[in-house]
Design a protein around this motif. Structure first.
Motif, short mmCIF file in Angstrom:
data_model
loop_
_atom_site.label_atom_id
_atom_site.label_comp_id
_atom_site.label_asym_id
_atom_site.label_seq_id
_atom_site.Cartn_x
_atom_site.Cartn_y
_atom_site.Cartn_z
N GLN A 162 -5.14 4.92 3.32
CA GLN A 162 -6.31 5.56 3.33
C GLN A 162 -8.17 3.94 3.04
O GLN A 162 -7.15 2.93 4.03
CB GLN A 162 -7.14 5.98 2.15
N ASN A 163 -9.20 3.92 3.11
CA ASN A 163 -9.68 3.33 3.62
C ASN A 163 -10.09 3.06 2.15
O ASN A 163 -11.48 1.38 2.32
CB ASN A 163 -11.54 4.20 4.08
N LEU A 164 -9.38 2.23 1.64
CA LEU A 164 -9.67 0.70 0.25
C LEU A 164 -8.31 0.08 0.52
O LEU A 164 -7.32 0.22 1.26
CB LEU A 164 -9.28 2.23 -0.88
N SER A 165 -8.81 -1.78 0.02
CA SER A 165 -7.78 -1.74 0.23
C SER A 165 -7.33 -2.89 -1.20
O SER A 165 -8.69 -2.87 -1.78
CB SER A 165 -8.45 -3.51 1.69
N SER A 225 -13.70 -1.50 -0.83
CA SER A 225 -13.83 -0.75 0.17
C SER A 225 -14.79 -0.65 1.33
O SER A 225 -16.53 -1.13 0.49
CB SER A 225 -13.92 1.08 -0.45
N LYS A 226 -15.54 -0.56 1.87
CA LYS A 226 -16.27 -0.87 3.20
C LYS A 226 -16.79 -0.16 2.92
O LYS A 226 -18.32 -0.67 3.00
CB LYS A 226 -15.57 -1.10 4.66
N LYS A 227 -16.62 1.50 3.12
CA LYS A 227 -17.50 2.47 3.18
C LYS A 227 -17.09 3.33 2.23
O LYS A 227 -15.88 3.74 2.54
CB LYS A 227 -17.64 2.74 4.85
N ASP A 281 -13.39 9.78 -2.32
CA ASP A 281 -13.26 8.36 -2.94
C ASP A 281 -13.34 8.44 -4.53
O ASP A 281 -13.25 7.44 -5.54
CB ASP A 281 -13.73 7.04 -2.39
N SER A 320 0.64 -1.12 -0.08
CA SER A 320 0.01 -0.30 -0.54
C SER A 320 0.57 1.45 -0.18
O SER A 320 1.32 1.69 0.97
CB SER A 320 -0.77 -0.25 1.21
N LEU A 348 -16.13 6.68 0.78
CA LEU A 348 -16.21 8.63 1.19
C LEU A 348 -16.55 9.99 -0.23
O LEU A 348 -16.27 8.89 -1.37
CB LEU A 348 -15.20 8.61 1.46
#
Lengths: 114, 113
Positions: free
Chosen positions: A62-65, A78-80, A85, A58, A82
Motif C-alpha cells: 500500500q502507500n504506507l511505510s 505516508s507521502k500522500k 487510509d 510489510s 488516500l
C-alpha cells in the motif's frame, strides 16, 4: 512496568498530504513492534512488524511505510494520503516474535482523511 | 491458510446472566490462543491466553475461556455479565512455530441492564 505510547491521538488530514504516526515503548528492550489498522471499528489488519532496528516486514502492499530508527520507536508514514487510509491505527509490542507471546496494544490514533 | 472465526457479529445478554462469545480457529499444529477486549476509541486490552495445560483458562475481570481441541474452539465465558462488559471482543491465534498471528473479526457484546 512496560508502557506503550502513540501520538497523536486523533488526526485529520487532507488527501495527498503526508503522514507520520509515532509509537514508543518504555520499560523493555528489543521489543517486537507491530502496526495494525482497524477499519469501521471491527477487524484488525496487520500492516507492518519489526523484530529490530531497521528491520521492517510489510504484510500488505500500500502507500504506507514504516521505519524503526531506534529500538523502542516505530513510525508509520505516508507521502500522500488516500481517502482509504482513514481508520484507527494501533501499535503493539511483544517480547517474542509471534509464538506464545502476548501482544500489548497502544491507545491508538484515529486518522480521518478528507 | 490460518484463520480465526467469530461466528457472531453481535451478542446481547441481560445483566447478571452468563455470557459466551464464540471463537473457532484453523491453525496448524498446536495453537496458542488469546482473547482481547476493546472499548470505544481505545486500544485492545489483553484478557487471557491458552498455551498448554489446563483447558480452562482464567483471565482478567472474571472472564475465562475453554480450549476444546476436538472442536477447535476457544469460547470466552463469564458467569454473570456486567453492563461494563459491553465492548468489542477479539479472539486471536498463532501456530506453535510463532508465525502468523491472526485475529478474528470481532464480536460486539452488549449487556443490557
Amino acid at each position: 512496568s512496560q508502557t506503550i505510547h502513540q501520538w497523536p491521538a486523533t488526526l485529520v488530514q487532507p488527501v495527498g498530504s503526508p503522514l507520520s504516526l509515532e509509537c514508543t515503548v518504555e520499560g523493555t528492550s528489543n521489543p517486537n513492534l507491530y502496526w495494525y489498522r482497524q477499519a469501521a471499528g471491527r477487524g484488525l489488519q496487520l500492516l507492518f512488524y519489526s523484530v529490530g532496528i531497521g528491520q521492517i516486514s510489510s504484510e500488505v502492499p500500500q502507500n504506507l511505510s514504516a521505519s524503526r530508527p531506534q529500538d523502542r520507536q516505530f513510525i508509520l508514514s505516508s507521502k500522500k494520503l488516500l481517502l482509504s487510509d482513514s481508520g484507527f491505527y494501533l501499535c503493539a509490542w511483544s517480547l517474542l516474535a509471534g509464538g506464545a507471546d502476548t501482544q500489548y496494544f497502544g491507545p491508538g490514533t484515529r486518522l480521518t482523511v478528507l | 491458510a490460518q484463520s480465526v472465526a467469530q461466528p457472531e457479529d453481535q451478542v446481547n445478554v441481560a445483566e447478571g446472566n452468563p455470557l459466551t462469545v464464540k471463537c473457532t480457529y484453523s491453525v496448524s499444529g498446536n495453537p496458542y490462543l488469546f482473547w482481547y477486549v476493546q472499548y470505544p476509541n481505545r486500544g485492545l486490552q489483553f484478557l487471557l491466553k491458552y498455551i498448554t495445560g489446563d483447558n480452562l483458562v482464567k483471565g482478567s475481570y472474571g472472564f475465562e475461556a475453554e480450549f476444546n481441541k476436538s472442536q477447535t474452539s476457544f469460547h470466552l465465558k463469564k458467569p454473570s455479565a456486567l453492563v461494563s462488559d459491553s465492548a468489542l471482543y477479539f479472539c486471536a491465534a498463532v501456530d506453535n512455530y510463532g508465525q502468523n498471528f491472526v485475529f478474528g473479526p470481532g464480536t460486539r457484546l452488549s449487556v443490557l441492564p
